[in-house]
Design a protein around this motif. Structure first.
Motif, PDB file in Angstrom:
ATOM      1  N   HIS A 260       6.273  39.470  31.763  1.00  0.00           N
ATOM      2  CA  HIS A 260       6.661  38.279  31.000  1.00  0.00           C
ATOM      3  C   HIS A 260       5.523  37.774  30.131  1.00  0.00           C
ATOM      4  O   HIS A 260       5.756  37.225  29.057  1.00  0.00           O
ATOM      5  CB  HIS A 260       7.192  37.209  31.941  1.00  0.00           C
ATOM      6  CG  HIS A 260       8.441  37.669  32.620  1.00  0.00           C
ATOM      7  ND1 HIS A 260       9.638  37.772  31.970  1.00  0.00           N
ATOM      8  CD2 HIS A 260       8.654  38.144  33.862  1.00  0.00           C
ATOM      9  CE1 HIS A 260      10.557  38.270  32.790  1.00  0.00           C
ATOM     10  NE2 HIS A 260       9.971  38.502  33.955  1.00  0.00           N
ATOM     11  N   ARG A 261       4.299  38.006  30.614  1.00  0.00           N
ATOM     12  CA  ARG A 261       3.154  37.617  29.801  1.00  0.00           C
ATOM     13  C   ARG A 261       3.166  38.415  28.492  1.00  0.00           C
ATOM     14  O   ARG A 261       3.062  37.838  27.393  1.00  0.00           O
ATOM     15  CB  ARG A 261       1.857  37.886  30.573  1.00  0.00           C
ATOM     16  CG  ARG A 261       0.607  37.460  29.826  1.00  0.00           C
ATOM     17  CD  ARG A 261      -0.661  37.788  30.599  1.00  0.00           C
ATOM     18  NE  ARG A 261      -0.803  39.200  30.934  1.00  0.00           N
ATOM     19  CZ  ARG A 261      -1.140  40.150  30.064  1.00  0.00           C
ATOM     20  NH1 ARG A 261      -1.359  39.833  28.797  1.00  0.00           N
ATOM     21  NH2 ARG A 261      -1.237  41.409  30.447  1.00  0.00           N
ATOM     22  N   GLU A 263       5.688  40.017  27.198  1.00  0.00           N
ATOM     23  CA  GLU A 263       6.900  39.701  26.449  1.00  0.00           C
ATOM     24  C   GLU A 263       6.694  38.448  25.601  1.00  0.00           C
ATOM     25  O   GLU A 263       7.034  38.418  24.417  1.00  0.00           O
ATOM     26  CB  GLU A 263       8.074  39.504  27.413  1.00  0.00           C
ATOM     27  CG  GLU A 263       9.408  39.486  26.712  1.00  0.00           C
ATOM     28  CD  GLU A 263      10.582  39.252  27.662  1.00  0.00           C
ATOM     29  OE1 GLU A 263      10.377  39.310  28.891  1.00  0.00           O
ATOM     30  OE2 GLU A 263      11.682  39.004  27.148  1.00  0.00           O
ATOM     31  N   SER A 264       6.078  37.388  26.232  1.00  0.00           N
ATOM     32  CA  SER A 264       5.934  36.161  25.447  1.00  0.00           C
ATOM     33  C   SER A 264       4.852  36.320  24.386  1.00  0.00           C
ATOM     34  O   SER A 264       4.936  35.699  23.322  1.00  0.00           O
ATOM     35  CB  SER A 264       5.671  34.941  26.335  1.00  0.00           C
ATOM     36  OG  SER A 264       4.752  35.248  27.324  1.00  0.00           O
ATOM     37  N   ARG A 267       6.707  37.848  21.592  1.00  0.00           N
ATOM     38  CA  ARG A 267       7.586  36.850  20.959  1.00  0.00           C
ATOM     39  C   ARG A 267       6.807  35.886  20.089  1.00  0.00           C
ATOM     40  O   ARG A 267       7.237  35.530  18.993  1.00  0.00           O
ATOM     41  CB  ARG A 267       8.373  36.084  22.023  1.00  0.00           C
ATOM     42  CG  ARG A 267       9.518  36.882  22.588  1.00  0.00           C
ATOM     43  CD  ARG A 267      10.459  36.017  23.403  1.00  0.00           C
ATOM     44  NE  ARG A 267      11.279  36.841  24.300  1.00  0.00           N
ATOM     45  CZ  ARG A 267      12.343  37.532  23.909  1.00  0.00           C
ATOM     46  NH1 ARG A 267      12.734  37.493  22.654  1.00  0.00           N
ATOM     47  NH2 ARG A 267      13.021  38.262  24.778  1.00  0.00           N
ATOM     48  N   SER A 268       5.639  35.432  20.606  1.00  0.00           N
ATOM     49  CA  SER A 268       4.911  34.451  19.798  1.00  0.00           C
ATOM     50  C   SER A 268       4.351  35.127  18.542  1.00  0.00           C
ATOM     51  O   SER A 268       4.310  34.502  17.472  1.00  0.00           O
ATOM     52  CB  SER A 268       3.813  33.760  20.616  1.00  0.00           C
ATOM     53  OG  SER A 268       2.843  34.700  20.995  1.00  0.00           O
TER      54      SER A 268
END
Lengths: 279, 284
Positions: A260-261, A263-264, A267-268
């Protein structure tokens, strides 16, 4: 010349060391149209994909990711810059059948059976078959879980199965480089996930340099070693995100704390690109 | 280009139905006698025959009775058979040659575009020329033998076959072409393994137009060369000069049956060759 087969993940190799193997994209520029309508699609793009490395290209539509893939595949010519594959020009690499292409649509021949479709790359350009480790098409199909579909025709298969046949077709002649252009984008989410794991499993035991175009963030994270976030108008590299999630990966990868790290992070970066393009 | 496209027939839905693919699991069965399929057209034909007969009995100089047609057919089977064979030969030789030539020219045009730009205007002229009007000229030039008949038949099938073959040879899935290109497939490989099979739905659509047209061509060419007892067209032409309605309609009937036989044979072949085509499969 025998190609080493990497069964396990290897640590990231510095680009300089791998300049002669895998894919080297060096200062590629491409524009379409002419005169006033001329649009710059790719601006001095440089990227290296080492042998056995899985690199995803992600970015908003119109960022030129498919264009880059087409240039690497030799389907489009770059205006400037050059691409080399295992140290050869793209033209020489296609002549030697070093490139396996998985287009967005499976592009299977409807009059051929599944087995016939996977045999196709072996039947074409036979000169390049010399001295290479051709795989047994039946065996490849079995390892893709298509052992029972050998004699079926593409129209009798689901979209996910068709796409798997297309991937098997790209692996069968043992090319050093695989180019995949959003291969799962036409599938529904459940099916897509299943196909991703199918690809992941097969690739992890048959490591090739992969250039994978996608617009799905989780897809890029679960599959790749590096994720290239592209800028738009013109296309270029915004940021390259290293993804050191342990391999071999399986469905558990989603639960990994770093998933998730990363992934975000992707995304950012994508948000930054979007904001820049709206300025 | 637009004239071109107007003449392109979308690959037809004409195959007689069930795909061979469905036969994969179960062994092949004989087609069931489905009354729902056969009865309505049968009734329609019977009604037409009854109306025909009723009208023919009161108007013998407009159409002959069915009995009259049957009588002339059964009394002169040899005459009809010989002339039927002649027409069939013209359709097979002339039509076959025209179809083959059109496909070859389409191949040439696709592979070497200069041929298309050079010859397409000529083909448009061919399209707008009423080929049947050329028939008398060809008969004068080449005599009453077979040559002018073959020529008219070949010419009449040429354009529809050419346009459909062209459309078919170009109707290649672009990503499939990309796959062939990254494998460095040569021209011949692309042609043989991709273009020709891809073109088949269009080729069959073209054949469905071309075969009935071939019969038209042969018949009209025979009109122009009447005086010789050669072909059903000639038979019609001679019978017309004698106002012999029964012979005319018997010949028409035979031409009709020839057309039906050809179209049905085509549908059967199509089903075999194009088992993979979506249009065929949708009907399963």
């Amino acid at each position: 010349m025998p190609r080493p087969r990497h069964l396990t993940a290897k640590p990231d190799t510095p680009a300089s060391k791998t300049a002669h193997s895998g894919v080297v994209v060096d200062g590629v520029t491409k524009s379409f149209g002419s005169g006033e309508d001329r649009t710059l699609v790719l601006d001095r793009m440089s990227l290296t994909i080492a042998r056995g490395e899985f690199v995803s290209l992600i970015g908003p539509s119109g960022c030129g990711k498919s264009t880059l893939l087409k240039i690497v595949a030799g389907l489009l010519r770059a205006d400037e810059g050059r691409v080399s594959i295992d140290g050869e020009s793209v033209a020489a690499a296609t002549r030697d059948k070093l490139i396996g292409l998985v287009p967005q649509s499976p592009a299977l021949l409807p009059w051929r059976t599944v087995l016939g479709n996977v045999r196709l790359p072996v039947q074409l350009n036979r000169k390049a078959n010399k001295d290479r480790a051709l795989r047994d098409p039946e065996e490849v199909l079995r390892s893709f879980g298509l052992g029972k579909a050998l004699k079926r025709y593409p129209s009798q298969l689901s979209g996910g199965m068709q796409q798997r046949v297309a991937i098997a077709r790209a692996f069968v002649f043992d090319p050093g480089v695989l180019l995949m252009d959003e291969p799962f984008s036409a599938l529904d989410e459940l099916n897509r996930d299943q196909q991703r794991f199918g690809l992941l499993t097969f690739w992890q035991s048959n490591r090739k340099a992969v250039l994978f175009v996608t617009h799905s963030v989780p897809e890029a994270v679960m599959l790749s070693d590096r994720i290239v976030v592209m800028t738009t108008h013109p296309g270029g590299i915004h940021r390259i995100i290293e993804n050191n999630l342990p391999r071999p990966r399986d469905a558990g990868v989603y639960e990994h704390p770093d998933f998730h790290r990363i992934e975000s992070e992707v995304r950012s970066s994508l948000r930054e690109v979007m904001e820049q393009s709206h300025v | 280009m637009s004239e071109l496209q107007e003449n392109v027939v979308v690959p037809d839905e004409g195959g007689v139905a069930r795909s061979v693919l469905t036969g994969g699991a179960s062994p092949r069965r004989l087609p069931r006698l489905r009354l729902g399929v056969w009865l309505p057209p049968l009734v329609a034909f019977a009604a037409l025959a009854a109306a025909w007969e009723l009208y023919a009995r009161s108007h013998p100089f407009v159409i002959p009775t069915i009995e009259d047609i049957w009588t002339t057919l059964s009394q002169n089977p040899h005459l009809y058979w010989v002339n039927f064979q002649t027409t069939l030969r013209e359709v097979a030789v002339g039509g076959g040659a025209g179809i083959a030539a059109a496909f070859l020219l389409a191949v040439l045009m696709v592979e070497l575009p200069i041929f298309e730009s050079a010859l397409m205007p000529l083909m448009i002229v061919l399209m707008v020329t009423p080929i049947v009007a050329i028939a008398p000229a060809l008969v004068i030039a080449f005599g009453f033998g077979n040559t002018p008949k073959y020529m008219v038949t070949a010419l009449i099938v040429f354009y529809p076959m050419l346009v459909n073959s062209l459309a078919g040879l170009r109707d290649v899935d672009p990503p499939a072409l990309d796959v062939f290109a990254t494998l460095h497939a040569n021209r011949w490989e692309v042609f043989r393994r991709l273009r020709v099979p891809s073109s088949m739905p269009f080729v069959f659509a073209g054949l469905r137009i071309a075969l009935p047209l071939a019969i038209v061509g042969a018949t009209v060419a025979e009109f122009a060369a009447a005086g010789q007892q050669a072909g059903l067209g000639a038979l019609i032409s001679v019978a017309a000069s004698q106002a012999n309605l029964a012979v005319i309609w018997a010949s028409i009937l035979l031409l009709c049956l020839l057309g039906l036989a050809l179209v049905m044979a085509l549908a059967l072949i199509r089903k075999r060759v194009l088992f993979w085509d979506n249009a065929t499969q949708r009907r399963t």
